[in-house]
Design a protein around this motif. Structure first.
Motif, mmCIF file in Angstrom:
data_model
loop_
_atom_site.group_PDB
_atom_site.id
_atom_site.type_symbol
_atom_site.label_atom_id
_atom_site.label_comp_id
_atom_site.label_asym_id
_atom_site.label_seq_id
_atom_site.Cartn_x
_atom_site.Cartn_y
_atom_site.Cartn_z
ATOM 1 N N VAL A 28 97.002 15.921 12.606
ATOM 2 C CA VAL A 28 97.806 14.880 11.978
ATOM 3 C C VAL A 28 97.643 13.579 12.735
ATOM 4 C CG1 VAL A 28 99.509 16.440 11.026
ATOM 5 C CG2 VAL A 28 99.824 15.545 13.303
ATOM 6 N N THR A 29 97.682 12.500 11.983
ATOM 7 C CA THR A 29 97.563 11.177 12.561
ATOM 8 C C THR A 29 98.898 10.475 12.395
ATOM 9 O OG1 THR A 29 95.288 11.169 11.797
ATOM 10 C CG2 THR A 29 96.187 9.080 12.521
ATOM 11 N N PRO A 30 99.443 9.904 13.461
ATOM 12 C CA PRO A 30 100.686 9.152 13.295
ATOM 13 C C PRO A 30 100.481 8.017 12.288
ATOM 14 C CG PRO A 30 100.167 9.428 15.615
ATOM 15 C CD PRO A 30 98.987 9.910 14.849
ATOM 16 N N ASN A 31 101.538 7.680 11.602
ATOM 17 C CA ASN A 31 101.428 6.671 10.557
ATOM 18 C C ASN A 31 102.501 5.606 10.765
ATOM 19 O OD1 ASN A 31 100.796 5.316 8.264
ATOM 20 N ND2 ASN A 31 101.401 6.943 6.851
ATOM 21 N N PRO A 32 102.181 4.364 11.062
ATOM 22 C CA PRO A 32 100.835 3.813 11.245
ATOM 23 C C PRO A 32 100.244 4.188 12.591
ATOM 24 C CG PRO A 32 102.465 2.141 11.692
ATOM 25 C CD PRO A 32 103.220 3.334 11.220
ATOM 26 N N SER A 33 98.942 4.225 12.665
ATOM 27 C CA SER A 33 98.251 4.468 13.931
ATOM 28 C C SER A 33 97.812 3.139 14.501
ATOM 29 C CB SER A 33 97.025 5.345 13.710
ATOM 30 O OG SER A 33 97.400 6.663 13.537
#
Lengths: 202, 297
Positions: free
Chosen positions: B62-67
């Protein structure tokens, strides 16, 4: 004088020799075990390294991932995140997601979640309607968290710095309604993405 | 040795007057001590007031949002939203650093060196080009994020209809104009040569074909604006008679740059929400990107 004390002296010499040979045995034991340990270490490293080249039967990402029928979304439903395939499975209803009008007729497709721009994993944003001016009425887009590239439900890039639409994975529909996503067969995204959808009646 | 040595009177350095000297102790060290104390106290207060959690262990799925990058790189990340990745990340910064380094070779006038605002119109040039850089950068950001079209539509009911849709942002010039088929596959290597073009899946250019709309949107327009707008500003200021020499031109260029750089940093830091959507700072929320917890609207 030379003959008499031979027996006791011979015993001492023999003992000394035995002690000496035990010492030698210990030294060679250490040597053998050191080399055995070293070769075990190098061997396991080599085996692990060679494992990377096993492209015959990969499991998980890189191989074929089966998605059970219960996880496949209904036509028009929100895309489903398949972690083990690093993909979004989308079930397009009719021309949905075909925002550029290339003649998509719906069906199921697997979109590789890696953004073709710089590789962030792209989340589905169900409420996003920021493309309201150019694509009025279309709510719900894939939108990259890193640089804002925006993709339709079929992965069509409409906005942002990404050089192309989202990449697709080859899928086959099985008899029991499950689908097999071949995560090793990734095709670069194109405006023909909606045409790559496979019809699904599960 | 018969060489005659003529003793010349050597100019002996004059001893400095006592009141020109500053001693390390106590003059310097005391000031440094006060400064260190102030910084320590400030950092202590900031660390109490501002929460900076370490969050969970990173999950590659998973990518933090916003990155976001660290704040001092968010100007470059903001540039990345608007143009080709190699341009925004490498070419533009490199070229600009070279230009900065070339400033003293371009302005070789030694008159008034080291003086702040040394020329006649320097202050107003700084102010005006700063304002131009500030407003211009915001205007470009708003345009490329589609906000200009959105607000024209939302506030004034203005709509260009289908024919004007290509003006919504830079990318829509690629997707909303009826480009002919051949325009996205212009062959520019003769004799059907194939160099590194095995897959045909490159960016706007594969080695053999040029995707002209893609090139225009990702490289052509950004380059034209990056070079053209500052040149236009300096040319206008020159025609107005404000810029009279090279130092004036460099002053205007640099002030404009500082303002743009500040806007890019500020925008990337405080105005980019989930999916890098433009939001107000008080609406900015970060999702850790855990499935099922991605915030919609």
């Amino acid at each position: 004088m030379a003959a008499e004390p031979t027996a006791p002296r011979g015993g001492r010499i023999e003992r000394a020799r035995q002690i000496e040979s035990r010492k030698l045995a210990r030294r060679s034991f250490l040597r053998v075990s050191a080399f055995a340990g070293l070769s075990l270490f190098v061997g396991s490293m080599t085996a692990g390294f060679l494992g990377f080249f096993n492209r015959l039967k990969p499991v998980g990402f890189g191989g074929v991932v089966t998605v059970a029928a219960s996880r496949v979304p209904a036509p028009g439903a929100e895309p489903v995140r398949i972690s083990e395939a690093k993909a979004w499975v989308v079930n397009l209803s009719g021309p949905e997601g075909d925002v550029l009008g290339v003649g998509g007729t719906g069906g199921i497709m697997a979109l590789y979640w890696k953004c073709p721009h710089l590789g962030c994993s792209v989340p589905w944003n169900p409420g996003f309607n920021g493309a309201a001016v150019n694509f009025p009425g279309v709510v719900g887009w894939f939108r990259c968290p890193c640089h804002g590239s925006t993709y339709s439900r079929a992965g069509i890039r409409v906005f942002g710095p990404a050089p192309r639409p989202m990449d697709t994975m080859a899928i086959t529909v099985n008899g029991d309604g499950s689908i097999s996503v071949n995560t090793g067969a990734i095709t670069s995204g194109g405006t023909d993405n909606p045409l790559r959808a496979v019809s699904y009646n599960g | 040795m018969a060489t005659a040595v003529v003793a010349r009177p050597v100019a002996r350095p004059q001893a400095r007057a006592r009141d020109e000297e500053v001693l390390v102790w106590p003059d310097l060290v005391f000031v440094e001590f006060i400064a260190a104390l102030l910084f320590t106290i400030t950092l202590f207060i900031l660390s109490v007031v501002i929460n900076a959690p370490l969050l969970d262990q990173a999950n590659a799925d998973v990518t933090p949002n916003p990155s976001k990058a660290p704040w001092y790189l968010l100007n470059l990340q903001e540039l990345l939203l608007h143009m080709n990745a190699a341009m925004a990340g490498i070419i533009v910064p490199t070229v600009w650093l070279i230009i900065l380094g070339a400033f003293p070779y371009f302005d070789r006038d030694t008159d008034g060196q080291g003086a702040w605002f040394g020329t006649e119109g320097a202050v107003r040039l700084t102010v005006v080009s700063g304002i131009v850089g500030f407003v211009g950068t915001w205007a470009l950001i708003l345009w490329d994020s589609g906000k200009v079209a959105f607000f024209l539509n939302d506030w004034f009911g203005l709509s260009g209809g289908d024919t004007m849709r290509f003006l919504e942002n830079v990318r829509s010039m690629q997707s909303q104009l009826p480009w002919p088929e051949w325009a996205s596959k212009i062959t520019y290597l003769p004799f059907n040569l194939k160099l590194l073009d095995g897959t045909g899946s490159g960016g706007p250019t594969t080695f053999q074909h040029l995707d002209f709309p893609g090139w225009l949107v990702e490289q052509g327009i950004p380059t034209a604006l990056l070079v053209g707008l500052p040149s236009l500003m300096i040319y206008t200021l020159w025609r107005m008679g404000w810029v009279v020499n090279r130092r004036d031109a460099l002053l205007a260029l640099f002030s404009g740059f500082v303002a743009s750089y500040g806007v890019l940093t500020l925008c990337g830091t405080a105005f980019r929400g989930q999916g890098q959507e433009l939001v107000f700072p008080w609406e900015l929320k970060v999702s850790e990107g855990i499935p099922g917890q991605e915030a919609g609207h």
